[in-house]
Design an enzyme around this catalytic site. Structure first.
Site, mmCIF file in Angstrom:
data_model
loop_
_atom_site.group_PDB
_atom_site.id
_atom_site.type_symbol
_atom_site.label_atom_id
_atom_site.label_comp_id
_atom_site.label_asym_id
_atom_site.label_seq_id
_atom_site.Cartn_x
_atom_site.Cartn_y
_atom_site.Cartn_z
ATOM 1 N N CYS A 154 0.815 -1.215 0.000
ATOM 2 C CA CYS A 154 0.000 0.000 0.000
ATOM 3 C C CYS A 154 0.858 1.279 0.000
ATOM 4 O O CYS A 154 1.494 1.561 -1.002
ATOM 5 C CB CYS A 154 -0.988 -0.056 1.159
ATOM 6 S SG CYS A 154 -2.451 0.904 0.800
ATOM 7 N N HIS B 7 -3.238 -5.104 1.443
ATOM 8 C CA HIS B 7 -2.632 -5.394 2.756
ATOM 9 C C HIS B 7 -2.652 -6.889 3.071
ATOM 10 O O HIS B 7 -3.612 -7.371 3.695
ATOM 11 C CB HIS B 7 -3.422 -4.673 3.851
ATOM 12 C CG HIS B 7 -3.227 -3.201 3.883
ATOM 13 N ND1 HIS B 7 -2.318 -2.582 4.713
ATOM 14 C CD2 HIS B 7 -3.833 -2.216 3.187
ATOM 15 C CE1 HIS B 7 -2.373 -1.276 4.526
ATOM 16 N NE2 HIS B 7 -3.282 -1.020 3.610
ATOM 17 N N GLU C 216 -1.155 -8.404 5.332
ATOM 18 C CA GLU C 216 -1.071 -8.616 6.798
ATOM 19 C C GLU C 216 -2.447 -8.550 7.462
ATOM 20 O O GLU C 216 -2.588 -8.883 8.628
ATOM 21 C CB GLU C 216 -0.099 -7.605 7.422
ATOM 22 C CG GLU C 216 -0.606 -6.174 7.595
ATOM 23 C CD GLU C 216 -0.678 -5.378 6.294
ATOM 24 O OE1 GLU C 216 -0.417 -5.935 5.213
ATOM 25 O OE2 GLU C 216 -1.021 -4.171 6.378
HETATM 26 N N1 GLN Z 1 -3.459 6.338 0.517
HETATM 27 C C1 GLN Z 1 -2.345 6.059 1.303
HETATM 28 C C2 GLN Z 1 -1.102 6.739 0.755
HETATM 29 O O1 GLN Z 1 -0.990 7.018 -0.394
HETATM 30 C C3 GLN Z 1 -2.079 4.580 1.413
HETATM 31 C C4 GLN Z 1 -3.101 3.927 2.284
HETATM 32 C C5 GLN Z 1 -2.612 2.693 2.958
HETATM 33 O O2 GLN Z 1 -1.418 2.419 3.058
HETATM 34 N N2 GLN Z 1 -3.536 1.938 3.468
HETATM 35 O O3 GLN Z 1 -0.227 6.966 1.507
#
Ligand code: GLN
Length: 194
Positions: A81, A175, A177
Site C-alpha cells: 500500500c 494489505h 497482513e
Molecule cells: N493512501 C495512502 C497513501 O498514499 C495509502 C493507504 C494505505 O497504506 N492503506 O499513503
C-alpha cells in the site's frame, strides 16, 4: 532471520504479527535509523500515509540507505500500500511524496477513488509455479497505472494488476497482513532469502 519493518508510521504491529504467524523464528526489528536498517536481512515497508513516511525518510536521512539495502544489497522486500507508493514513480507528482523510484511501476495514490476507498475482494496471485486466490484488503489503495519491463505482474483483481515482483521486491497495493489466507505472499518472500 532479522526482518526489519520500516517503523516511521503505519501498520507496523500487524505486519509483525503476520510475519511471526507465518514464520515463528524470525526476529523482528523496528527500523527507524540507518544503523537499524543496516542490520535487516529482510525488509517490510508497511501501509500508512506515504506523505508522512516520505517526510520522515527525509528527516532521518534514510533515502540512500533504503536504496542501497533494496537495490544493491537486494534484501527480500515486501512493500504494501503506502509502501508501494514510496517505491514507485508517481503518475501525478504532488510534492508531498518524494518516491524512491526503486520499482519500474507508475502509481496513482488513492487511485481507487471515493466510492471504493476501502474494500475487500478476491485477488488472484500467480508466481511461476503457484497460484492462489486470497483476500485483498484495499484501504485507500494506490492504483498501478503502468508497469515497466523490469516488473512482473503477480497479483490481479479481476483483470487489474494489484501486485508486482521486480527482482527482490514484492510490491502490493493491498494489505496481506490484514488477511489470514495470504501465505503464498510470505512463502515467496522467504523463498527469496539467499
Ligand atoms: N493512501 C495512502 C497513501 O498514499 C495509502 C493507504 C494505505 O497504506 N492503506 O499513503
Amino acid at each position: 532471520m532479522r526482518v526489519g519493518i520500516l517503523s516511521l508510521q503505519g501498520d507496523v504491529d500487524l505486519h509483525e504479527k503476520a510475519i511471526k504467524r507465518f514464520h515463528k523464528d524470525v526476529e523482528v526489528m523496528r527500523v527507524k535509523s540507518k544503523e537499524e536498517l543496516e542490520k535487516a536481512e529482510m525488509l517490510i515497508l508497511p501501509g500508512g500515509e506515504s506523505p508522512t513516511m516520505s517526510k520522515l525518510i527525509k528527516r532521518y536521512e534514510l533515502k540512500d540507505a533504503l536504496l542501497k539495502k533494496i537495490k544493491e544489497d537486494k534484501v527480500p522486500t515486501l512493500a504494501t500500500c503506502a509502501g508501494i507508493v514510496l517505491l514507485s514513480k508517481m503518475e501525478e507528482p504532488d510534492g508531498r511524496v518524494e518516491p524512491l523510484e526503486a520499482l519500474d511501476v507508475v502509481i496513482m495514490r488513492n487511485g481507487f477513488g471515493r466510492q471504493r476507498e476501502s474494500f475487500e475482494d478476491k485477488v488472484t496471485v500467480k508466481f511461476d509455479d503457484k497460484e492462489a486466490i486470497i483476500t485483498g484488503v484495499f484501504i485507500r489503495a494506490p492504483r498501478i497505472k503502468k508497469i515497466g519491463d523490469k516488473a512482473r505482474p503477480i497479483a490481479f483483481l479481476k483483470d487489474e494488476v494489484t501486485g508486482v515482483l521486480e527482482e527482490n521486491i514484492l510490491a502490493l497495493s493491498f494489505h496481506p497482513e490484514l488477511a489470514d489466507d495470504t501465505d503464498i505472499i510470505y512463502e515467496k518472500l522467504f523463498s527469496m532469502v539467499g
